[in-house]
Scaffold this active site. Structure first.
Site, PDB file in Angstrom:
ATOM      1  CE  LYS A 107      -3.287   0.399   6.273  1.00 52.05           C
ATOM      2  NZ  LYS A 107      -3.428  -0.355   5.046  1.00 52.05           N
ATOM      3  CB  VAL A 118     -10.190  -2.863   9.699  1.00 49.03           C
ATOM      4  CG1 VAL A 118      -9.786  -4.176  10.352  1.00 49.03           C
ATOM      5  CG2 VAL A 118      -9.911  -1.688  10.624  1.00 49.03           C
ATOM      6  N   GLY A 149      -9.318  -4.521   4.318  1.00 50.46           N
ATOM      7  CA  GLY A 149      -9.660  -4.223   2.921  1.00 50.46           C
ATOM      8  C   GLY A 149     -11.122  -4.450   2.577  1.00 50.46           C
ATOM      9  CE  LYS A 206      -4.696  -3.231   7.620  1.00 46.31           C
ATOM     10  NZ  LYS A 206      -3.896  -4.187   6.833  1.00 46.31           N
ATOM     11  N   GLY A 222      -5.516  -4.396  -2.042  1.00 48.68           N
ATOM     12  CA  GLY A 222      -5.670  -4.355  -3.496  1.00 48.68           C
ATOM     13  C   GLY A 222      -6.687  -3.311  -3.909  1.00 48.68           C
TER      14      GLY A 222
HETATM   15  P1  NDP Z   1      -1.047   5.170  -3.265  1.00 49.15           P
HETATM   16  O1  NDP Z   1       0.316   5.631  -2.894  1.00 49.15           O
HETATM   17  O2  NDP Z   1      -1.191   4.186  -4.379  1.00 49.15           O
HETATM   18  O3  NDP Z   1      -1.955   6.445  -3.629  1.00 49.15           O
HETATM   19  C1  NDP Z   1      -1.876   7.655  -2.947  1.00 49.15           C
HETATM   20  C2  NDP Z   1      -1.962   8.768  -3.988  1.00 49.15           C
HETATM   21  O4  NDP Z   1      -2.056  10.023  -3.302  1.00 49.15           O
HETATM   22  C3  NDP Z   1      -0.725   8.825  -4.888  1.00 49.15           C
HETATM   23  O5  NDP Z   1      -1.110   8.961  -6.242  1.00 49.15           O
HETATM   24  C4  NDP Z   1      -0.004  10.062  -4.365  1.00 49.15           C
HETATM   25  O6  NDP Z   1       0.783  10.695  -5.342  1.00 49.15           O
HETATM   26  C5  NDP Z   1      -1.160  10.942  -3.949  1.00 49.15           C
HETATM   27  N1  NDP Z   1      -0.777  12.017  -3.040  1.00 49.15           N
HETATM   28  C6  NDP Z   1       0.210  12.035  -2.103  1.00 49.15           C
HETATM   29  N2  NDP Z   1       0.235  13.234  -1.473  1.00 49.15           N
HETATM   30  C7  NDP Z   1      -0.751  13.977  -2.008  1.00 49.15           C
HETATM   31  C8  NDP Z   1      -1.216  15.293  -1.787  1.00 49.15           C
HETATM   32  N3  NDP Z   1      -0.668  16.081  -0.881  1.00 49.15           N
HETATM   33  N4  NDP Z   1      -2.240  15.742  -2.544  1.00 49.15           N
HETATM   34  C9  NDP Z   1      -2.819  14.965  -3.488  1.00 49.15           C
HETATM   35  N5  NDP Z   1      -2.404  13.700  -3.740  1.00 49.15           N
HETATM   36  C10 NDP Z   1      -1.394  13.206  -3.012  1.00 49.15           C
HETATM   37  O7  NDP Z   1      -1.715   4.621  -1.931  1.00 49.15           O
HETATM   38  P2  NDP Z   1      -2.850   3.521  -1.778  1.00 49.15           P
HETATM   39  O8  NDP Z   1      -3.939   3.801  -2.735  1.00 49.15           O
HETATM   40  O9  NDP Z   1      -2.247   2.176  -1.766  1.00 49.15           O
HETATM   41  O10 NDP Z   1      -3.338   3.805  -0.281  1.00 49.15           O
HETATM   42  C11 NDP Z   1      -4.197   4.876   0.025  1.00 49.15           C
HETATM   43  C12 NDP Z   1      -4.717   4.684   1.456  1.00 49.15           C
HETATM   44  O11 NDP Z   1      -5.476   3.466   1.524  1.00 49.15           O
HETATM   45  C13 NDP Z   1      -3.630   4.549   2.519  1.00 49.15           C
HETATM   46  O12 NDP Z   1      -4.077   5.125   3.712  1.00 49.15           O
HETATM   47  C14 NDP Z   1      -3.500   3.039   2.679  1.00 49.15           C
HETATM   48  O13 NDP Z   1      -2.985   2.660   3.941  1.00 49.15           O
HETATM   49  C15 NDP Z   1      -4.938   2.634   2.547  1.00 49.15           C
HETATM   50  N6  NDP Z   1      -5.153   1.255   2.161  1.00 49.15           N
HETATM   51  C16 NDP Z   1      -4.501   0.746   1.070  1.00 49.15           C
HETATM   52  C17 NDP Z   1      -4.748  -0.549   0.668  1.00 49.15           C
HETATM   53  C18 NDP Z   1      -4.093  -1.129  -0.527  1.00 49.15           C
HETATM   54  O14 NDP Z   1      -4.332  -2.289  -0.843  1.00 49.15           O
HETATM   55  N7  NDP Z   1      -3.276  -0.374  -1.265  1.00 49.15           N
HETATM   56  C19 NDP Z   1      -5.682  -1.408   1.404  1.00 49.15           C
HETATM   57  C20 NDP Z   1      -6.347  -0.761   2.499  1.00 49.15           C
HETATM   58  C21 NDP Z   1      -6.078   0.514   2.869  1.00 49.15           C
HETATM   59  P3  NDP Z   1       2.363  10.337  -5.412  1.00 49.15           P
HETATM   60  O15 NDP Z   1       2.426   8.881  -5.676  1.00 49.15           O
HETATM   61  O16 NDP Z   1       2.845  11.191  -6.515  1.00 49.15           O
HETATM   62  O17 NDP Z   1       2.922  10.698  -4.062  1.00 49.15           O
HETATM   63  N1  HSE Z   2       0.036  -3.559   3.460  1.00 48.12           N
HETATM   64  C1  HSE Z   2      -1.298  -3.914   3.846  1.00 48.12           C
HETATM   65  C2  HSE Z   2      -1.371  -5.433   3.969  1.00 48.12           C
HETATM   66  C3  HSE Z   2      -2.291  -3.376   2.826  1.00 48.12           C
HETATM   67  O1  HSE Z   2      -0.424  -6.111   3.537  1.00 48.12           O
HETATM   68  O2  HSE Z   2      -2.333  -5.943   4.540  1.00 48.12           O
HETATM   69  C4  HSE Z   2      -3.742  -3.486   3.254  1.00 48.12           C
HETATM   70  O3  HSE Z   2      -4.044  -2.762   4.407  1.00 48.12           O
END
Ligand code: NDP
Ligand code: HSE
Length: 441
Positions: free
Chosen positions: A105, A132, A134, A205, A306
């Site tokens: 987002k 937006v 989730g 969002k 999540g």
């Molecule tokens: P995480 O940090 O859990 O996962 C991101 C992954 O990408 C990590 O394993 C990280 O490795 C890796 N990474 C970072 N830089 C690079 C790179 N240059 N090349 C390859 N891999 C890389 O994030 P989330 O899964 O929580 O979030 C991902 C996206 O989804 C974000 O945009 C977030 O805002 C969005 N989002 C997340 C939600 C949630 O509930 N978590 C809900 C809705 C949206 P390392 O950790 O070693 O840096």
């Molecule tokens: N940090 C965000 C939240 C994750 O609490 O809603 C999902 O976008």
């Protein structure tokens, strides 16, 4: 049937969830998509993590660029996050003719105009249901389900972390810092939790929803953003006594004044009547209320964060892209719901021009005439009072709290009144001002 090949960038929380759900529900998803969807290549900085999750079922690499340039990859799923390398990779994927699915987002709210223009030029899709709320299919609802409507307003609890904090503070009387630590431990918070508590994540969002609802470009820089860090537990209590709950809402409204349209775009703690369904959305849950002229009010509720709830939205996009990737770009749903040449430059209203109701809390000397001084200032600024409570001063206390709810007032008039009230010698501290929405029409 030949599988469609997906390259996954980032196999952290959401990437891992996407990999697992796609595997678990493979046959069901294939029956829906018409062909298998296979994550054939995964890039993550953490190769050990990628190895653990994929268990030899995909090629793994720490070089994300090799995925976006791979001629065998049809769809790139970006789940790295942020606006740095993620922006470069998404633009590179588009330039290489790949379709993109992202949950990012922050990236879309700040660079969406550039990304959608590039995708349009290349005739590829950028899908973003997971960006937006989730797992709630709010993008699908706004872009397709409600397409007959002139959307009037949207109000949403679109950040799970802050909703969790407010619920715990109200129910258990716990202090802010303790509850924030719990939210981090439970994995709701962003890597930098100030994005959550200062309202920035909700503003990202809201920017995306407003663009789709009203057919306007992304304008994150014009969102008025206030988080919950300065919210006082006493206001949660007084709001409750008056029949309201305080929620961090993202609000966008189309308003017409003197024949011209303007759009409100604001994130702030908001009092809403306790009897509304949305006021009872607790913990890390999200809910979005959309008012359309034909349909009336519709409410969308579910898990906003999540691994698997977000994966549910990512995979829905993968199925959509799989079904539509051979279609003429003209026949696809436009990225921002409206045709790209039909976007409007409807102005975003400055906060001073927003009209809403207000909650004001004043700490004053307990002496005669105080109320008369305050009500005179409010009347001079065209602000009328709807309800008021005055706390009985405790034994030996010389100060007391007055809490007022106003009728609809213009923000600039409230600002002016607050300045004058704070200058009164009987007023002992800054006036607390919160906004109030009835959310009934
Ligand atoms: P995480 O940090 O859990 O996962 C991101 C992954 O990408 C990590 O394993 C990280 O490795 C890796 N990474 C970072 N830089 C690079 C790179 N240059 N090349 C390859 N891999 C890389 O994030 P989330 O899964 O929580 O979030 C991902 C996206 O989804 C974000 O945009 C977030 O805002 C969005 N989002 C997340 C939600 C949630 O509930 N978590 C809900 C809705 C949206 P390392 O950790 O070693 O840096
Ligand atoms: N940090 C965000 C939240 C994750 O609490 O809603 C999902 O976008």
């Amino acid at each position: 049937m030949k599988p469609i090949n997906v390259g996954l960038l980032g196999i952290g929380t959401v990437g891992g969830g996407t990999f697992n759900v796609l595997l678990r529900n493979e046959s069901e998803i294939t029956r829906r998509a018409g062909r298998p969807i296979r994550i054939s290549k995964v890039a993550d900085k953490n190769l050990e993590l990628a190895r653990q999750v994929t268990q030899g079922r995909a090629v793994i690499t720490d070089d994300a660029t090799s995925v976006v340039t791979d001629p065998d990859i049809d769809i790139v799923v970006e789940l790295i996050g942020g606006c740095g390398i993620a922006r470069e990779l998404v633009l590179a994927a588009i330039n290489n003719g790949k379709h993109v699915v992202t949950a990012n987002k922050a990236l879309l709210a700040t660079h969406g105009n550039e990304i959608f223009a590039a995708a349009q030029k290349k005739g590829v899709m950028v899908a973003f249901e997971a960006a937006v709320a989730g797992g709630i299919p709010i993008i699908k609802a706004l872009r397709e389900g409600l397409t007959a409507n002139r959307i009037q307003w949207i109000a949403g609890i679109i950040n799970g972390t802050t909703n969790f904090i407010l619920s715990e503070m109200r129910d258990k009387g716990l202090p802010f810092a303790t509850v924030l630590a719990d939210a981090q431990r439970l994995g709701y918070a962003e890597a930098d939790p100030t994005f959550d508590i200062e309202g920035v994540d909700a503003a990202h969002k809201l920017t995306i929803m407003a663009a789709i609802a009203f057919g306007i470009p992304m304008q994150f820089d014009k969102v008025h953003v206030e988080g919950i860090a300065r919210l006082d537990a006493i206001d949660i209590k007084y709001a409750e006594q008056l029949g309201y709950r305080i929620k961090l809402l993202g609000i966008t409204k189309r308003v017409s004044r003197n024949g011209a349209d303007g759009i409100e775009l604001r994130v702030h703690p908001t009092l809403i009547p306790s009897r509304r369904l949305i006021a009872n959305v607790e913990g890390a849950m999200n809910a979005v209320l959309v008012q359309g002229d034909a349909v009336g009010a519709t409410l969308y509720y579910g898990k906003g964060a999540g691994a698997e709830p977000t994966a549910s939205a990512v995979i829905a996009d993968l199925v959509d892209v799989t079904r539509m990737h051979t279609a003429d770009p003209e026949h696809r749903v436009p990225h921002l719901a409206f045709q790209p040449d039909a976007l409007m430059d409807t102005p975003i209203l400055p906060m001073a021009e927003v009209e809403t109701r207000y909650y004001l809390r004043l700490s004053v000397s307990d002496q005669p005439g105080v109320l008369a001084d305050i009500t005179r200032i409010l009347a001079d600024q065209h602000i009328s009072i709807d309800a008021m409570i005055q706390r009985e001063p405790g034994e030996g206390e010389e100060q007391t709290d007055i809490i007022m709810l106003t009728h609809l007032s213009r923000e600039k008039h409230v600002d002016a009144a607050i300045l004058l009230i704070e200058a009164l010698p009987v007023v002992k501290s800054r006036v607390t001002r919160l906004r109030l929405e009835e959310l009934d029409k």
